[in-house]
Design an enzyme around this catalytic site. Structure first.
Site, PDB file in Angstrom:
ATOM      1  N   ASN A   1      21.521  30.654  24.996  1.00 38.61           N
ATOM      2  CA  ASN A   1      20.305  29.927  24.662  1.00 38.61           C
ATOM      3  C   ASN A   1      19.437  29.722  25.899  1.00 38.61           C
ATOM      4  OD1 ASN A   1      20.629  29.429  21.846  1.00 38.61           O
ATOM      5  ND2 ASN A   1      22.167  27.868  22.320  1.00 38.61           N
TER       6      ASN A   1
ATOM      7  N   CYS B   1      22.134  34.666  16.824  1.00 42.30           N
ATOM      8  CA  CYS B   1      20.669  34.669  16.820  1.00 42.30           C
ATOM      9  C   CYS B   1      20.214  35.894  16.041  1.00 42.30           C
ATOM     10  CB  CYS B   1      20.142  34.708  18.249  1.00 42.30           C
ATOM     11  SG  CYS B   1      18.355  34.821  18.361  1.00 42.30           S
ATOM     12  N   GLY B   2      19.551  35.682  14.899  1.00 37.08           N
ATOM     13  CA  GLY B   2      19.162  36.788  14.034  1.00 37.08           C
ATOM     14  C   GLY B   2      18.109  37.690  14.635  1.00 37.08           C
ATOM     15  N   ASN B   3      17.020  37.120  15.138  1.00 32.28           N
ATOM     16  CA  ASN B   3      15.988  37.944  15.761  1.00 32.28           C
ATOM     17  C   ASN B   3      16.495  38.560  17.055  1.00 32.28           C
ATOM     18  OD1 ASN B   3      13.943  37.635  13.807  1.00 32.28           O
ATOM     19  ND2 ASN B   3      13.409  35.625  14.630  1.00 32.28           N
TER      20      ASN B   3
ATOM     21  N   ARG C   1      17.649  24.226  18.281  1.00 28.85           N
ATOM     22  CA  ARG C   1      18.539  23.664  19.280  1.00 28.85           C
ATOM     23  C   ARG C   1      18.766  24.725  20.358  1.00 28.85           C
ATOM     24  NH1 ARG C   1      24.904  23.967  17.337  1.00 28.85           N
ATOM     25  NH2 ARG C   1      24.954  26.233  17.202  1.00 28.85           N
TER      26      ARG C   1
ATOM     27  N   CYS D   1      12.635  32.128  13.878  1.00 28.72           N
ATOM     28  CA  CYS D   1      14.083  31.952  13.987  1.00 28.72           C
ATOM     29  C   CYS D   1      14.726  32.762  12.868  1.00 28.72           C
ATOM     30  CB  CYS D   1      14.469  30.477  13.881  1.00 28.72           C
ATOM     31  SG  CYS D   1      16.251  30.197  13.908  1.00 28.72           S
TER      32      CYS D   1
ATOM     33  N   THR E   1      18.052  33.422  11.940  1.00 28.87           N
ATOM     34  CA  THR E   1      19.052  32.748  11.098  1.00 28.87           C
ATOM     35  C   THR E   1      18.406  31.612  10.322  1.00 28.87           C
ATOM     36  OG1 THR E   1      19.701  31.364  12.989  1.00 28.87           O
ATOM     37  CG2 THR E   1      21.032  33.339  12.559  1.00 28.87           C
TER      38      THR E   1
END
Length: 270
Positions: free
Chosen positions: A65, A74-76, A190, A199, A201
């Site tokens: 992060n 992290c999807g993207n 977060r 985002c 996810t």
């Protein structure tokens, strides 16, 4: 010693990517990653990823992060690292790679700028008052809202993320407005501790939550608009489980450069 880095973005969600298959990097501590992600004193990004080797997969994704700490899925970021893997010549049109939440399949356009990423199956969505709470690789809170464009996402998202229920583990807070033809989503993340332009996810969590809310079944395609552009979520829902969940959208290289790094260690060891 200087190593190469690459900057990618997916619908405005931006990441630093480093090829870690050869010449391991030494002692990447939280403060170093945080500094690199800082938009004034570093490269600037929502997160940093190492692409590493794995004998059972095309590659492995290690994600940090923007606060420097190891992150959940992290999807993207997953879509961007697929585009990065294609750029490196590791994959062509399809891939199977490993992330913190398990294996992922993805397919990428011939041009390398559009990625469909398969997410984990979901069989549990909980509620917290009017909100939905679920984990799509990362934990998410989903709340419906009107007039979202003018809503104070930072202050209200921060308050929910830091309330007594979620403060210890943290949660990503998504606000959604159903526009009929599409969902408009804004997210307080977060780890970034701020609103991000997208985002992955999070929009996945929103699309699944809204399908359950509206009692939809079958194969569902959900267009989503975020501050950074357009995404699409597709999935199958039988009233009990969400399967064949795909996060689809752009993934583009922004620029590349070099940064000094020590070597001969493993990322994340501090």
């Amino acid at each position: 010693m200087n190593i190469n880095f690459f900057k990618y973005q997916g619908a405005g969600n931006d990441f630093i990517l480093i090829d870690h298959r050869t010449g391991p990097i030494k002692d990447i501590d939280y403060e170093r990653v945080k500094q690199l992600c800082d938009r004034r004193f570093g490269i600037g990004a929502d997160g940093l990823m190492f692409l590493t080797s794995n004998p059972d997969y095309d590659f492995e994704m290690l994600y940090f992060n923007a606060d420097g700490r190891p992150g959940s899925m992290c999807g993207n970021g997953g879509r961007c690292i697929v585009a990065f893997a294609k750029h490196l010549g590791i994959i062509d049109k399809e891939t199977n790679f490993l992330a913190v939440d398990g294996p992922h399949y993805a397919k990428i356009s011939a041009e390398g700028n559009w990625v469909d990423l398969q997410m984990i199956d979901i069989d549990t969505i909980n509620t917290d008052g009017d909100a939905y709470v679920l984990n799509t690789g990362s934990p998410h809170y989903v709340l419906q809202m009107q007039n979202l464009a003018s809503y104070d996402v930072y202050q209200n998202g921060k308050a929910i993320r830091n309330n007594d229920t979620y403060k210890k583990e943290g949660i990503n807070v998504n606000f959604v407005e159903d526009k009929g033809d599409y969902l408009f989503v804004r997210t307080f993340e977060r780890g970034v501790e701020d609103e991000t332009y997208a985002c992955g996810t999070g929009v996945t969590a929103v699309a699944l939550s809204m399908a359950q809310h509206k009692h939809q079944n079958g194969h569902i395609e959900t267009p989503v608009k975020v501050l950074g552009g357009d995404l699409r979520i597709s999935f199958d829902y039988n009233g009990e489980q969400f399967s064949n969940v795909f996060l689809c959208g752009p993934a583009e290289k922004v620029f590349e450069g070099t940064i000094p790094f020590p070597q001969d260690g493993q990322p994340g060891q501090s």
